[in-house]
Enzyme design. Structure first.
Site, PDB file in Angstrom:
ATOM      1  N   HIS A   1     -24.847 -16.997  16.573  1.00 56.40           N
ATOM      2  CA  HIS A   1     -24.931 -18.396  17.002  1.00 56.40           C
ATOM      3  C   HIS A   1     -24.876 -19.394  15.857  1.00 56.40           C
ATOM      4  O   HIS A   1     -24.560 -20.557  16.078  1.00 56.40           O
ATOM      5  CB  HIS A   1     -26.232 -18.648  17.786  1.00 56.40           C
ATOM      6  CG  HIS A   1     -26.328 -17.910  19.068  1.00 56.40           C
ATOM      7  ND1 HIS A   1     -25.351 -17.948  20.047  1.00 56.40           N
ATOM      8  CD2 HIS A   1     -27.290 -17.070  19.535  1.00 56.40           C
ATOM      9  CE1 HIS A   1     -25.720 -17.187  21.072  1.00 56.40           C
ATOM     10  NE2 HIS A   1     -26.885 -16.641  20.793  1.00 56.40           N
ATOM     11  N   ASP A  27     -29.595  -7.211  24.240  1.00 57.44           N
ATOM     12  CA  ASP A  27     -30.388  -7.973  25.202  1.00 57.44           C
ATOM     13  C   ASP A  27     -29.803  -7.952  26.613  1.00 57.44           C
ATOM     14  O   ASP A  27     -30.356  -8.570  27.519  1.00 57.44           O
ATOM     15  CB  ASP A  27     -30.648  -9.406  24.721  1.00 57.44           C
ATOM     16  CG  ASP A  27     -29.439 -10.054  24.055  1.00 57.44           C
ATOM     17  OD1 ASP A  27     -29.591 -11.179  23.540  1.00 57.44           O
ATOM     18  OD2 ASP A  27     -28.337  -9.464  24.068  1.00 57.44           O
TER      19      ASP A  27
HETATM   20  O1  LIG Z   1     -30.273 -13.384  21.744  1.00 55.08           O
HETATM   21  C1  LIG Z   1     -29.758 -14.419  21.389  1.00 55.08           C
HETATM   22  C2  LIG Z   1     -30.520 -15.711  21.175  1.00 55.08           C
HETATM   23  C3  LIG Z   1     -31.544 -15.917  22.266  1.00 55.08           C
HETATM   24  C4  LIG Z   1     -32.083 -17.328  22.183  1.00 55.08           C
HETATM   25  C5  LIG Z   1     -31.235 -18.398  22.215  1.00 55.08           C
HETATM   26  C6  LIG Z   1     -31.750 -19.700  22.186  1.00 55.08           C
HETATM   27  C7  LIG Z   1     -33.099 -19.909  22.090  1.00 55.08           C
HETATM   28  C8  LIG Z   1     -33.969 -18.830  22.032  1.00 55.08           C
HETATM   29  C9  LIG Z   1     -33.460 -17.543  22.075  1.00 55.08           C
HETATM   30  N1  LIG Z   1     -34.269 -16.468  22.022  1.00 55.08           N
HETATM   31  C10 LIG Z   1     -35.066 -16.167  23.086  1.00 55.08           C
HETATM   32  O2  LIG Z   1     -34.977 -16.780  24.111  1.00 55.08           O
HETATM   33  C11 LIG Z   1     -35.992 -15.054  22.925  1.00 55.08           C
HETATM   34  C12 LIG Z   1     -36.180 -14.467  21.693  1.00 55.08           C
HETATM   35  C13 LIG Z   1     -37.114 -13.412  21.596  1.00 55.08           C
HETATM   36  C14 LIG Z   1     -37.784 -12.955  22.713  1.00 55.08           C
HETATM   37  C15 LIG Z   1     -37.524 -13.566  23.927  1.00 55.08           C
HETATM   38  C16 LIG Z   1     -38.191 -13.069  25.128  1.00 55.08           C
HETATM   39  F1  LIG Z   1     -38.882 -14.052  25.697  1.00 55.08           F
HETATM   40  F2  LIG Z   1     -37.211 -12.697  25.958  1.00 55.08           F
HETATM   41  F3  LIG Z   1     -38.987 -12.054  24.825  1.00 55.08           F
HETATM   42  C17 LIG Z   1     -36.644 -14.596  24.059  1.00 55.08           C
HETATM   43  N2  LIG Z   1     -28.460 -14.490  21.110  1.00 55.08           N
HETATM   44  O3  LIG Z   1     -27.690 -13.371  21.198  1.00 55.08           O
HETATM   45 ZN   LIG Z   2     -28.386 -12.413  22.824  1.00 57.59          ZN
END
Ligand SMILES: O=C(CCc1ccccc1NC(=O)c1cccc(C(F)(F)F)c1)NO
Ligand SMILES: [Zn+2]
Length: 411
Positions: free
Chosen positions: A168, A292
């Protein structure tokens, strides 16, 4: 021969009853893929792991991934390569000097008016400011640049770097909890030797940072398969998002809804990759294997098992091109370790025991202590009609890709 693989994926294969046929078409016998044929390099250093363990959203995940791969005895079958840190010069190949200087400034703890500026660089909630961030950026970038150098110098054909894949990050900002875009830097490095690079993004999220970086060129073709629904991050990556200018039709997006399973995911992605291979004739492949989308992830979106990612990777490996496998998302840490250990074993053509071997993090794998991940029973919002429509639109886009004459590589 990938052409005849295409018609083996008659559209009816999007239903579960045909999942057996697709598994014959795509998954060559593991013995014929890589075991013994090529050296597999594995990027690792204690410092890289420690820095990645500090990432506040995936604490200790890097250690769990590496420890499980070690516990399965896989390290002895790979060439373990310690990465060098990227220099400021290296990172300036993609990121702006302002952004990198700001990351560097954070490292000096005395500077406390960092917070206002932080937001203009995408730092804050999703990408928290913390002292080690510049050091992390150098290590993570250096790891993927090292992987690229190994492919360029023909020292190896398959490089695994589970600590990269931060798709990202933008030129002048962090995003989606990615601080630097190691993938863009790695692809830019590969372009110094390879004329056409194929990037494949299997993460649950759209690989927007990589697509943006190369959306105007036909020298990097990006394919991203991801969840695409209102309000889901990052919101880009619709099927009509095909790239611009000389890069038009060289960005391929496969938008999906919640609940997709292996039986639909594998034929759809593999048929599209086969089309891309035939039309684009890539010389090198970079594949982001974010976990994920695996059942059990707190993202609760896709319903895949590691077998789906493995089958897509086997197709890529069957092309016998230089290839780099990267990590990415994955928030159920044990399942992410299971997924990437399984893929590492598959790449090596080695069967892994179902029982998780005893090691430092064994307790995280309870209550079953098994390598397999069971699919969930979530509703699948991907109808056959929807998948057929996506497939039709994507293949129409790809049909515009024309044969390219060989050009001197620039830079
Ligand atoms: O995985 C991602 C980024 C995910 C992301 C994007 C924007 C804002 C926050 C995140 N990350 C999460 O939402 C996140 C990160 C760690 C753990 C978690 C959980 F809540 F799913 F556990 C959620 N990209 O491939
Ligand atoms: Zn992701």
């Amino acid at each position: 021969d990938s052409a005849n693989k295409i018609d083996r994926y008659s559209v009816s294969n999007f239903t579960s009853k045909n999942c057996l046929t697709e598994s014959t078409a795509v998954v060559p016998d593991t013995r014929e893929t890589t075991a013994g044929k090529f050296t597999v390099c594995y990027i690792y250093s204690p410092d890289l792991i420690e820095r990645c363990d500090e990432l506040h959203k995936i604490p200790m995940r890097a250690s769990m991934v590496h420890s499980l791969i070690e516990a399965y005895g896989l390290l002895r079958h790979m060439q373990v390569i310690s990465p060098t840190k990227a220099t400021l010069e290296d990172m300036k190949q993609f990121h702006s000097e302002d952004y990198l200087n700001f990351l560097g400034k954070i490292a000096d703890e005395d500077d406390d008016n960092v917070d206002e500026e932080a937001h203009q660089y995408g730092l804050g909630y999703d990408c928290p400011v913390y002292k080690g961030v510049y050091n992390l950026a150098c290590l993570v970038s250096g790891a993927t640049l090292k992987a690229a150098d190994l492919l360029i110098s023909l020292q190896a054909r398959i490089i695994i770097n589970w600590f990269g894949g931060w798709h990202h990050a933008k030129r002048d900002s962090a995003a989606g909890f990615c601080y630097v875009n190691d993938i863009v830097m790695g692809i830019q490095r590969l372009r110094q030797r390879f004329d056409r690079v194929l990037y494949v993004d299997l993460d649950l999220h759209h690989g927007d940072g990589v697509e943006d970086a190369f959306c105007t060129t036909n020298k990097v073709l990006t394919v991203s398969v991801h969840k695409h629904s209102p309000g889901f991050f990052p919101g880009t990556g619709s099927v009509t998002d095909v790239g611009v200018g000389k890069g038009k039709y060289y960005s391929v997006n496969i938008p999906l809804h919640d609940g997709i399973k292996d039986e639909q995911f594998v034929p759809l992605v593999c048929r599209i990759l086969a089309h891309v291979k035939d039309r684009y004739k890539p010389e090198v492949v970079v594949c982001q294997c974010g976990a994920d989308g695996i059942a059990g992830d707190p993202m609760e979106s896709f319903n895949l098992t590691p077998v789906a990612l493995m089958k897509c990777i086997y197709l890529l490996l069957s092309w016998n091109l230089p290839i780099m496998l990267l990590g990415g998302g994955g928030y159920h840490h044990a399942n992410t370790a299971r997924c990437w250990a399984y893929i590492t074993g598959g790449v090596l053509g080695r069967k892994l025991a179902c029982e998780i071997p005893d090691h430092k993090f064994l307790m995280e794998y309870g209550p079953d202590y098994e390598l397999q991940i069971e699919v969930g029973n979530m509703k699948n919002h991907n109808s056959i009609e929807f998948l057929k429509r996506v497939y039709k639109q994507v293949t129409e886009n790809i049909s515009h890709i024309v044969q390219q004459e060989e050009e001197k590589t620039i830079q």
